[in-house]
Design a protein around this motif. Sequence first.
Motif, PDB file in Angstrom:
ATOM      1  N   ASP A  85       0.348  -1.037   0.025  1.00 28.94           N
ATOM      2  CA  ASP A  85       0.070   0.388   0.276  1.00 28.94           C
ATOM      3  C   ASP A  85       1.226   1.079  -0.312  1.00 28.94           C
ATOM      4  O   ASP A  85       0.642   2.272  -0.860  1.00 28.94           O
ATOM      5  N   TYR A 108     -11.330  -3.633  -6.112  1.00 28.12           N
ATOM      6  CA  TYR A 108     -11.923  -3.777  -4.257  1.00 28.12           C
ATOM      7  C   TYR A 108     -13.464  -3.468  -4.071  1.00 28.12           C
ATOM      8  O   TYR A 108     -13.863  -4.309  -3.204  1.00 28.12           O
ATOM      9  N   SER A 132      -6.613  -5.336  -2.659  1.00 29.66           N
ATOM     10  CA  SER A 132      -6.909  -4.284  -0.936  1.00 29.66           C
ATOM     11  C   SER A 132      -5.790  -3.627  -1.819  1.00 29.66           C
ATOM     12  O   SER A 132      -6.220  -2.385  -1.632  1.00 29.66           O
ATOM     13  N   GLY A 151      -6.088   0.605  -0.494  1.00 32.74           N
ATOM     14  CA  GLY A 151      -5.426   0.489   0.965  1.00 32.74           C
ATOM     15  C   GLY A 151      -4.349   2.558   0.680  1.00 32.74           C
ATOM     16  O   GLY A 151      -4.129   2.848   1.296  1.00 32.74           O
ATOM     17  N   ARG A 155      -4.891  -2.936  12.196  1.00 35.66           N
ATOM     18  CA  ARG A 155      -4.946  -3.713  12.287  1.00 35.66           C
ATOM     19  C   ARG A 155      -4.534  -4.956  13.364  1.00 35.66           C
ATOM     20  O   ARG A 155      -4.533  -5.636  13.427  1.00 35.66           O
TER      21      ARG A 155
END
Length: 319
Positions: A109, A136, A191, A195, A244
């Motif tokens: 990311d 996504y 993703s 991100g 996370r």
Amino acid sequence: MDKNGGTLARGKIAPKLPSQRIWKTLVRYRLLYLMLIPGVAYYIVYHYFPMIGLLIAFKQYNLMSGIWGSKWVGFDNFRTIFASPDFPLLMKNTLLLSLYRIVFNMLPDVLLALILNEIRSQWFKRIVQTITYGPYFLSWIIVYGLVFSFFAPGAGLFTTLFRDWGWGNMDVLTNSDYFRTMLITTDLWKSTGFGAIIYLAALGSINHELYEAAVVDGAGRWRLLWHITLPGIRQVFILLLILRIGHIMDAGFEQVYIFLNARVYDVGDILDTWIFRRGIEQMEFSVPAAMGVFKSVIGLVLVLGANKLAKKVDGSGIW
């Protein structure tokens, strides 16, 4: 005269009581508090009131008896979880998948955001953003359909090519050695683009005068990156890392459940899939509820610990 019976000195104003200060603040900002009521009501009704259901974890829940009529068993459901022979394997798979996601999915990311930030051609930058953001918005069902069309045993595009070219059979979807790699790879593809948006926003907030001053001092691209760009997004990275870590017990239920099959249970079965099977498929609610409480407690401890550690190391955290 004060509250103790003494007289107040001339020219001094008696201090207001805490209740008076609170009431004055409520009256002064009454419109803002009225605007706050719908949001507070939403969280009370949909987030805090349902927490009454946590009692299921401490009861032998019966649908006909309801929460209040079910028998209280205390911590028996938690003892059942910890005594289960599946619990060590579930914990291992959950933690490994979550750690893999943190290690291998956060850095791409940042890397993509840094690359997009360096692109000066706006039309090319928009094309790259569209291509990377697109996956996504696909559901995991669609992603699995794409993966299945390429790697289905004996019928997928790549498996057929491997067989026709004489390279043997390719077994990806039902091979324990490749299952975790496939999960992390597909999650990375899906993703990473989205991100990178957060880091792009953080990059846009960096003061450009810092770059100009550094260039005047003779700094090159790598010096600018190391001394200005990366420190500029460090706090955002730490914030996302703490969040996370708080979800380390989740491991991505939707993706894992869709990709999971009986031949990869030893490496793919996680806490959430076990909860789903026990709670929905077997209609046993108390033990899965206890597992949910256990996950929530561990997540809370990890968030508090990670936030405290981040404050000690970097001086910044969530709060």
